[in-house]
Design an enzyme around this catalytic site. Structure first.
Site, PDB file in Angstrom:
ATOM      1  N   HIS A 106       8.720  -0.183   0.001  1.00 45.82           N
ATOM      2  CA  HIS A 106       7.000   0.401   0.087  1.00 45.82           C
ATOM      3  C   HIS A 106       6.018   0.478   0.892  1.00 45.82           C
ATOM      4  CE1 HIS A 106       5.278  -2.427  -2.457  1.00 45.82           C
ATOM      5  NE2 HIS A 106       6.142  -2.739  -3.813  1.00 45.82           N
TER       6      HIS A 106
ATOM      7  N   ASP B 232       2.494   0.371   0.955  1.00 48.77           N
ATOM      8  CA  ASP B 232       1.521   0.520   0.466  1.00 48.77           C
ATOM      9  C   ASP B 232       1.286  -0.941   0.007  1.00 48.77           C
ATOM     10  OD1 ASP B 232       2.904   1.354  -1.984  1.00 48.77           O
ATOM     11  OD2 ASP B 232       1.385   1.035  -2.884  1.00 48.77           O
TER      12      ASP B 232
ATOM     13  N   ASP C 156       5.898  -8.287   0.237  1.00 54.33           N
ATOM     14  CA  ASP C 156       5.310  -6.352  -0.636  1.00 54.33           C
ATOM     15  C   ASP C 156       4.822  -5.534  -0.581  1.00 54.33           C
ATOM     16  OD1 ASP C 156       6.388  -5.308  -3.090  1.00 54.33           O
ATOM     17  OD2 ASP C 156       4.871  -6.531  -4.150  1.00 54.33           O
TER      18      ASP C 156
ATOM     19  N   GLU D 288       3.679   3.004  -4.253  1.00 53.84           N
ATOM     20  CA  GLU D 288       4.377   2.442  -5.427  1.00 53.84           C
ATOM     21  C   GLU D 288       3.022   1.017  -6.519  1.00 53.84           C
ATOM     22  OE1 GLU D 288       6.385  -0.930  -7.612  1.00 53.84           O
ATOM     23  OE2 GLU D 288       5.268  -1.389  -6.091  1.00 53.84           O
ATOM     24  N   GLU D 289       1.835   0.422  -5.649  1.00 55.26           N
ATOM     25  CA  GLU D 289       1.542  -0.417  -6.085  1.00 55.26           C
ATOM     26  C   GLU D 289       0.130   0.006  -6.892  1.00 55.26           C
ATOM     27  OE1 GLU D 289       1.978  -3.326  -6.363  1.00 55.26           O
ATOM     28  OE2 GLU D 289       2.799  -3.891  -4.545  1.00 55.26           O
TER      29      GLU D 289
ATOM     30  N   HIS E  13       1.066  -9.664  -5.096  1.00 61.38           N
ATOM     31  CA  HIS E  13      -0.294  -9.817  -5.259  1.00 61.38           C
ATOM     32  C   HIS E  13      -1.542 -10.417  -5.364  1.00 61.38           C
ATOM     33  CE1 HIS E  13       1.742  -6.170  -8.040  1.00 61.38           C
ATOM     34  NE2 HIS E  13       2.834  -6.638  -6.899  1.00 61.38           N
TER      35      HIS E  13
END
Length: 451
Positions: A90, A92, A123, A156-157, A423
């Protein structure tokens, strides 16, 4: 790493990979368009589409998914009669959070102490580059021996389910014999790991109202019901004295069978402050891979600076619940909402709104694709044996794909090892891990085709 043509090719391509990841990280592609421009996400999607076209992919398309974001799809034809492998990542990313906490700008890839820093490096924009590196290495060493489909998600996030719903509406698009999800990570740097379970996730927004408006705390405090105090009571009810999650009716006693995670290693990985205890009971692996975990993500209440002496009439919170394998996320949502309502004190008015959900996932590590990956990892990580681990996070698309394609084998690998701090501020990726995992993925595709 021993001499190997695929490994040598990947090593020679690393400078190009760094340059491309630098370009991709520069897009502030957070799929929350109330905070970040949609044009940033669209630009990242276009970059990936162009990269796939340059590698010979056909049928490259920007898919407008039902949540208002775009996923990028491409197909690279392989030899006649070959199997089909779907590669997922992903583009995003999570918001950068407190930009002042970053040592370098979050959307500017910066090398420091042997790692590449920037939001999305691990990520999961790094996962996009990993797929490209693996395919380029194979093309330079005899060709890609399978049909390859690539899907790069745009939300996705956010957990808004756009790609899941699109896949359900177009089930033929992502059909494959094996699916490699490039959004997991090694247990630690240098230890090749395949993730076999994922916790699911549900999020609810809670609002408590007690008064028609705020009141003077001196004139009315002591009898007037305080909405913020009521909300604090509710949130406290979601944890036992030791910090374990306690949602009425939700089992929290499951055990993890597999890779051990010592408390000492976890304290280091999580950067727990000296003297602060871990929460919950059981092994660390039990707590983060096999059991539910509640987290209060945010509270709407007056900030300390500028606060007035008032009894609050209304308060809100955003609550996340990680759902372990074997538990239905929809049922967990109902239990969480019922718990909140049952534990709201003083007859206060409470409303709950579900705003996101994803089912947990469990893979079958006995499938032939896992052996093909284990053999590939043994070459990419000399002297190491592939380990199996769980992951506390969620990838909602996994269950959608498992439901649509029950015969497909699903493997989860990726760049998000503990040092990556995904994150959080100062997210980074290890270029050595990018190199080794790219080699592993390339060799996996070759091994899998040979089987």
């Amino acid at each position: 790493m021993p001499s190997n043509p695929v490994a040598e090719t990947v090593a020679s391509l690393l400078p190009r990979a760094k340059a491309e990841l630098t370009e991709l990280v520069a897009f502030a592609s957070v799929a929350d368009f109330t905070q970040f421009p949609k044009s940033e996400s669209d630009a990242a999607a276009n970059w990936i589409a162009d990269a796939l076209r340059a590698e010979g992919f056909t049928d490259v398309a920007l898919l407008d998914t039902p949540d208002g974001t775009r996923s990028v799809y491409g197909h690279l034809p392989g030899p006649e009669g070959a199997k089909t492998v779907l590669l997922y990542a992903h583009y995003d990313v999570q918001p950068p959070l407190d930009e002042a906490g970053w040592a370098t700008p979050p959307f500017e890839l910066t090398e420091r102490d042997g790692r590449w820093y920037g939001r999305g490096t691990a990520d999961c924009k790094g996962g996009v580059i990993m797929h490209l590196l693996a395919l380029r290495a194979l093309k330079a060493n005899g060709g890609v021996p399978v049909h390859v489909k690539v899907i790069v998600e745009g939300s996705e996030e956010q957990g808004t389910g756009g790609l899941e719903r699109y896949a359900e509406q177009h089930p033929e698009l992502l059909e494959a014999d094996t699916i490699v999800i490039g959004d997991a990570g090694n247990f630690r740097v240098g230890l090749p790991t395949v993730t076999t379970t994922l916790r699911g996730m549900t999020m609810i927004r809670v609002r408590i109202d007690t008064l028609a408006g705020n009141l003077h705390s001196g004139q009315f405090g002591g009898a007037a019901p305080d909405a913020l105090a009521a909300l604090i009571r509710v949130l406290d009810s979601l944890r036992a004295e030791d910090g374990s999650t306690t949602v009425d009716g939700l089992d929290a006693t499951a055990r993890w069978e597999g890779l051990e995670y010592t408390e000492e290693q976890f304290r280091t990985d999580a950067k727990v402050l000296d003297g602060v205890e871990l929460i919950g009971e059981g092994s660390v692996a039990d707590r983060i891979w096999a059991r539910p975990a509640v987290t209060v993500l945010g509270i709407d209440c007056p900030p300390v600076v500028g606060a007035t002496p008032s009894v609050q009439s209304s308060a809100r919170a955003l609550i996340s619940l990680r759902v372990p394998p074997g538990v239905d996320a929809a049922e967990a949502t109902k239990l969480l909402q019922a718990h909140v309502e049952a534990h709201t004190p003083w007859g206060a008015r409470v409303t709950t709104e579900q705003i996101g959900q994803g089912q947990p996932f469990r893979a079958d590590p006995s499938s032939p694709a896992y052996q093909a990956m284990a053999d590939a990892m043994a070459v990419a990580y000399p002297g190491e044996t592939m380990s199996y681990a769980g992951q506390g996070g969620s990838i909602p698309l996994c269950n959608t794909l498992a439901g649509l394609y029950p015969r497909a084998e699903i493997l989860l690998i990726g760049l998000s090892e503990p040092e990556a701090q995904i994150h959080a501020v100062n997210e980074s990726v290890s270029p050595e891990e990018l190199e080794r995992l790219s080699v592993a993925e390339a060799l996996f595709l070759r091994n899998y085709a040979a089987r």
